[in-house]
Enzyme design. Structure first.
Site, short mmCIF file in Angstrom:
data_model
loop_
_atom_site.label_atom_id
_atom_site.label_comp_id
_atom_site.label_asym_id
_atom_site.label_seq_id
_atom_site.Cartn_x
_atom_site.Cartn_y
_atom_site.Cartn_z
N LYS A 113 0.86 -1.19 0.00
CA LYS A 113 0.00 0.00 0.00
C LYS A 113 0.89 1.24 0.00
O LYS A 113 1.46 1.62 1.02
CB LYS A 113 -0.90 0.05 1.23
CG LYS A 113 -2.00 1.11 1.05
CD LYS A 113 -2.42 1.80 2.32
CE LYS A 113 -1.60 2.98 2.71
NZ LYS A 113 -1.62 4.15 1.82
N GLU A 126 -0.97 7.42 -0.29
CA GLU A 126 -2.07 7.84 -1.17
C GLU A 126 -1.70 9.05 -2.01
O GLU A 126 -2.34 9.31 -3.02
CB GLU A 126 -3.35 8.11 -0.36
CG GLU A 126 -3.22 9.08 0.80
CD GLU A 126 -2.75 8.40 2.10
OE1 GLU A 126 -1.86 7.54 2.06
OE2 GLU A 126 -3.31 8.76 3.16
N GLY A 154 6.96 5.09 7.83
CA GLY A 154 6.15 6.30 7.90
C GLY A 154 6.39 7.00 9.21
O GLY A 154 7.42 6.80 9.86
N GLY A 155 5.43 7.81 9.62
CA GLY A 155 5.59 8.63 10.82
C GLY A 155 5.33 7.84 12.10
O GLY A 155 4.74 6.76 12.08
N GLY A 167 2.79 4.72 12.77
CA GLY A 167 3.50 3.48 13.10
C GLY A 167 3.01 2.88 14.41
O GLY A 167 2.88 1.66 14.55
N GLU A 194 9.78 1.36 10.38
CA GLU A 194 10.83 2.35 10.06
C GLU A 194 10.18 3.71 10.20
O GLU A 194 9.39 4.12 9.35
CB GLU A 194 11.32 2.16 8.61
CG GLU A 194 12.07 0.88 8.37
CD GLU A 194 13.43 0.85 9.03
OE1 GLU A 194 13.99 1.93 9.30
OE2 GLU A 194 13.91 -0.25 9.31
N CYS A 229 13.80 11.07 6.12
CA CYS A 229 13.74 10.59 7.51
C CYS A 229 15.06 10.82 8.23
O CYS A 229 15.09 11.07 9.42
CB CYS A 229 13.36 9.12 7.53
SG CYS A 229 14.43 8.09 6.51
N GLU A 264 9.96 16.03 14.67
CA GLU A 264 10.34 15.94 13.26
C GLU A 264 9.48 16.93 12.45
O GLU A 264 8.26 16.80 12.41
CB GLU A 264 10.08 14.51 12.77
CG GLU A 264 10.60 14.24 11.39
CD GLU A 264 10.24 12.84 10.90
OE1 GLU A 264 9.08 12.42 11.11
OE2 GLU A 264 11.11 12.18 10.31
P1 NAD Z 1 2.55 8.55 7.36
O1 NAD Z 1 2.78 7.85 8.64
O2 NAD Z 1 1.55 9.63 7.31
O3 NAD Z 1 2.13 7.52 6.23
C1 NAD Z 1 2.94 6.42 5.88
C2 NAD Z 1 2.07 5.36 5.26
O4 NAD Z 1 1.22 4.84 6.27
C3 NAD Z 1 1.14 5.86 4.16
O5 NAD Z 1 1.02 4.88 3.17
C4 NAD Z 1 -0.17 6.05 4.89
O6 NAD Z 1 -1.29 5.98 4.05
C5 NAD Z 1 -0.13 4.89 5.86
N1 NAD Z 1 -0.95 5.03 7.07
C6 NAD Z 1 -1.36 6.16 7.68
N2 NAD Z 1 -2.10 5.86 8.76
C7 NAD Z 1 -2.16 4.52 8.84
C8 NAD Z 1 -2.78 3.60 9.74
N3 NAD Z 1 -3.51 4.01 10.77
N4 NAD Z 1 -2.62 2.27 9.51
C9 NAD Z 1 -1.88 1.83 8.48
N5 NAD Z 1 -1.30 2.65 7.58
C10 NAD Z 1 -1.42 3.99 7.77
O7 NAD Z 1 3.99 9.03 6.88
P2 NAD Z 1 4.32 9.93 5.61
O8 NAD Z 1 3.90 11.33 5.96
O9 NAD Z 1 3.83 9.29 4.39
O10 NAD Z 1 5.91 9.83 5.57
C11 NAD Z 1 6.73 10.61 6.34
C12 NAD Z 1 7.24 9.86 7.55
O11 NAD Z 1 7.90 8.67 7.13
C13 NAD Z 1 8.26 10.65 8.31
O12 NAD Z 1 8.00 10.54 9.69
C14 NAD Z 1 9.57 9.97 7.95
O13 NAD Z 1 10.58 10.13 8.91
C15 NAD Z 1 9.14 8.56 7.82
N6 NAD Z 1 10.10 7.81 7.01
C16 NAD Z 1 10.95 6.95 7.65
C17 NAD Z 1 11.92 6.26 6.92
C18 NAD Z 1 12.88 5.32 7.60
O14 NAD Z 1 13.60 4.63 6.90
N7 NAD Z 1 12.93 5.25 8.91
C19 NAD Z 1 12.00 6.43 5.54
C20 NAD Z 1 11.13 7.32 4.91
C21 NAD Z 1 10.17 8.00 5.67
#
Ligand code: NAD
Length: 503
Positions: free
Chosen positions: A180, A183, A233-234, A238, A255, A294, A397
């Site tokens: 997934k 979006e 993700g965030g 997470g 991650e 990140c 962040e």
């Molecule tokens: P986000 O957490 O908003 O979204 C990440 C993904 O999770 C998206 O596909 C989103 O649709 C999905 N998501 C959102 N809520 C969810 C839920 N309740 N259940 C399951 N899936 C859900 O993050 P973002 O804004 O897309 O990305 C930025 C974040 O990602 C930053 O915090 C960044 O540090 C982190 N990031 C970390 C790494 C790493 O390697 N550690 C790499 C890239 C990005």
């Protein structure tokens, strides 16, 4: 994907389809906020369908039992196809995520590298580890097997790269998966699924559902037929994923974010060349991809005696960064990915200034120009001096082009500041003193530590975080192990009664 309609971006059992509800979403170019693609807006029902297909492909299909050399050969074919389509995919990534075209191309190269790396790694694993059971009548071996159906959830900043760090090892290990993508940046992941099919991956092994996190992502994380969820993700999302996965005791890999220190000792800048390099890399650490990284070096922690000289030059160069549409020649930095991301950045800067930070560069939206449409989500690279740990901008962040400056007087103070974060993804130390470099690197509580560098990673070295930056590792041998179950097979070659019970 021949004959595929624009909004048929959901891939289930080898077929492209629209969302069951018929809903769609427009994908915006962040450089001008204009829609340039449309995708299916899937929901929980689409997720269920995709998981069922991946489950069947795992339980009944050939992939988990396909010889490792054949799986590796497929991964290498995917890498070749990525190279073939580099220009097209790099452009798509640039428009979707707002990065420069050159960054988009580099991303695709790194994606191809990930596929090749995991192909080599899995072949090199061999057929298991024979264990000495202390008897010549026993053959005991530890083998690796696929975990099962994997849910792979990815962010918008490095859409295809983050997806590849999951998809390549998942396939190498023999799993099936449902991915997934974010979006707001799903397009290159949709394209990759087409390449997997073209490379000959059996139908059903790879599934894709485009759609929001709170519906599709949440359903995948809780789904009883999913065996593993790997999320990038965030921190807030997470945490929800970990909770949703707990009831079914899935394997979970997270991650998450970072608040990454870049520690600069004055001795690193004793020569003109040293100074130039450290300033240049501090700029790159903080502002590449508008800080939406990140591992962005968003906290400059500089020795007090060097501060004014270093920050003055850094601010001068930050002001000179050429912002614009990533596909335009000469542009060095693109827009933020969305209005929401820019508004968040603006709120952090406003709060920091109210708390006493001193603005040395940026701090506002740039004037529109030929390469910067007024409707794009641009924000100037921003340097905030005189910052301290009490400020939210230092602790949280931002994920935007904002660099905070703190100072230290001693090595102990530098280490304490660099470790004073709930995260622990990455950090750097700049010094000409080899002993100090090793000492400080040894004390930093971060998953990656750079000495006199910032940002490089290697597919063969693990990537991941300490603290709230996550659980588990991607890349390297541990990045493959995430997708493997370990099984001990103990074979008695001369079975006899044990006579524990007299009978
Ligand atoms: P986000 O957490 O908003 O979204 C990440 C993904 O999770 C998206 O596909 C989103 O649709 C999905 N998501 C959102 N809520 C969810 C839920 N309740 N259940 C399951 N899936 C859900 O993050 P973002 O804004 O897309 O990305 C930025 C974040 O990602 C930053 O915090 C960044 O540090 C982190 N990031 C970390 C790494 C790493 O390697 N550690 C790499 C890239 C990005």
């Amino acid at each position: 994907m021949a004959g595929q309609q624009a909004e048929q971006t959901i891939h289930v059992g080898g077929e492209w389809r629209a969302a069951l509800s018929g809903a769609t979403r427009e994908i915006l170019d962040p450089a001008d906020a204009e829609p340039f693609a449309v995708v299916a807006e899937g929901d929980e029902k689409d997720a269920d369908l995709a998981v069922a297909a991946a489950r069947r492909a795992f339980d009944e299909g050939p992939w988990p039992h396909t010889p490792v050399t054949e799986r590796a050969a497929l991964l290498r074919r995917v890498a070749d196809l990525l190279v073939r389509d580099r220009e097209e995919l790099g452009l798509l990534e640039s428009r979707d995520a707002g990065k420069t075209l050159e960054e988009g191309r580099v991303d695709i190269d790194c994606v191809a590298d990930a596929f090749r790396y995991f192909a080599d790694l899995v072949v090199g694993e061999g057929g298991g580890r024979v264990v000495d059971a202390g008897s010549s009548d026993v053959h005991s071996v530890v083998v690796h097997e696929p975990v099962g159906v994997c849910a792979l959830i990815t962010p918008w900043n490095y859409p295809l790269l983050q997806a590849s760090w999951k998809i390549a090892p998942a396939l190498a290990a023999g799993n099936t998966f449902v991915v997934k993508p974010s979006e707001i940046t799903p397009l290159t992941t949709v394209a990759l699924l087409g390449l997997l099919a073209e490379a000959g991956l059996p139908a059903g092994v790879a599934g894709l559902v485009t759609g929001p996190g709170h519906t599709v992502g949440a359903r995948l994380a809780e789904h009883p037929d999913v065996d593993l969820v790997s999320f990038t993700g965030g921190l807030a999302s997470g945490t929800k994923v970990a909770r949703a996965a707990a009831d079914t005791v899935k394997k979970v890999a997270l991650e998450l974010g970072g608040k990454n220190p870049n520690v600069v000792f004055a001795d690193a800048c004793a020569t003109g060349e040293g100074f130039d390099t450290a300033v240049d890399q501090a700029l790159n650490a903080a502002f590449i991809h508008s800080g939406q990284v990140c591992s962005a070096g968003s906290r400059l922690i500089v020795e007090e005696s060097l501060r004014e000289r270093f920050v003055a030059e850094l601010a001068r160069r930050a002001n000179a960064i050429r912002l614009g549409r990533g596909t335009e020649d000469g542009v060095e930095c693109g827009p933020l990915v969305s209005e929401q991301q820019r508004a968040k950045t603006e709120a952090y800067v406003a709060a920091a200034l109210a708390e006493g930070a001193v603005l040395r560069a940026g701090g506002k939206r740039p004037e529109p120009s030929g390469v910067r449409p007024a409707t794009g989500y641009f924000y100037e690279p921003t340097v905030l001096d005189q910052c301290h740990r009490g400020m939210r901008v230092v602790r949280e962040e931002v994920f935007g082009p904002v660099l905070t400056v703190e100072t230290f007087a001693t090595e102990d103070e530098a280490v304490a500041l660099a470790n004073d974060t709930e995260y622990g993804l990455a950090g750097a130390v700049w010094t000409a003193d080899a002993g100090r470099a090793r000492r400080v690197a040894g004390r930093l509580r971060h998953g990656t530590v750079w000495i006199n560098d910032f940002h490089p990673y290697l597919p063969q070295a693990e990537w991941g975080g300490f603290g709230r930056s996550g659980v588990g590792r991607e890349l390297g041998p541990a990045g493959l192990a995430e997708y493997q179950e370990t099984k001990h097979v103990y074979q008695n070659l001369a079975p006899k009664p044990v006579r524990w019970f007299a009978g």
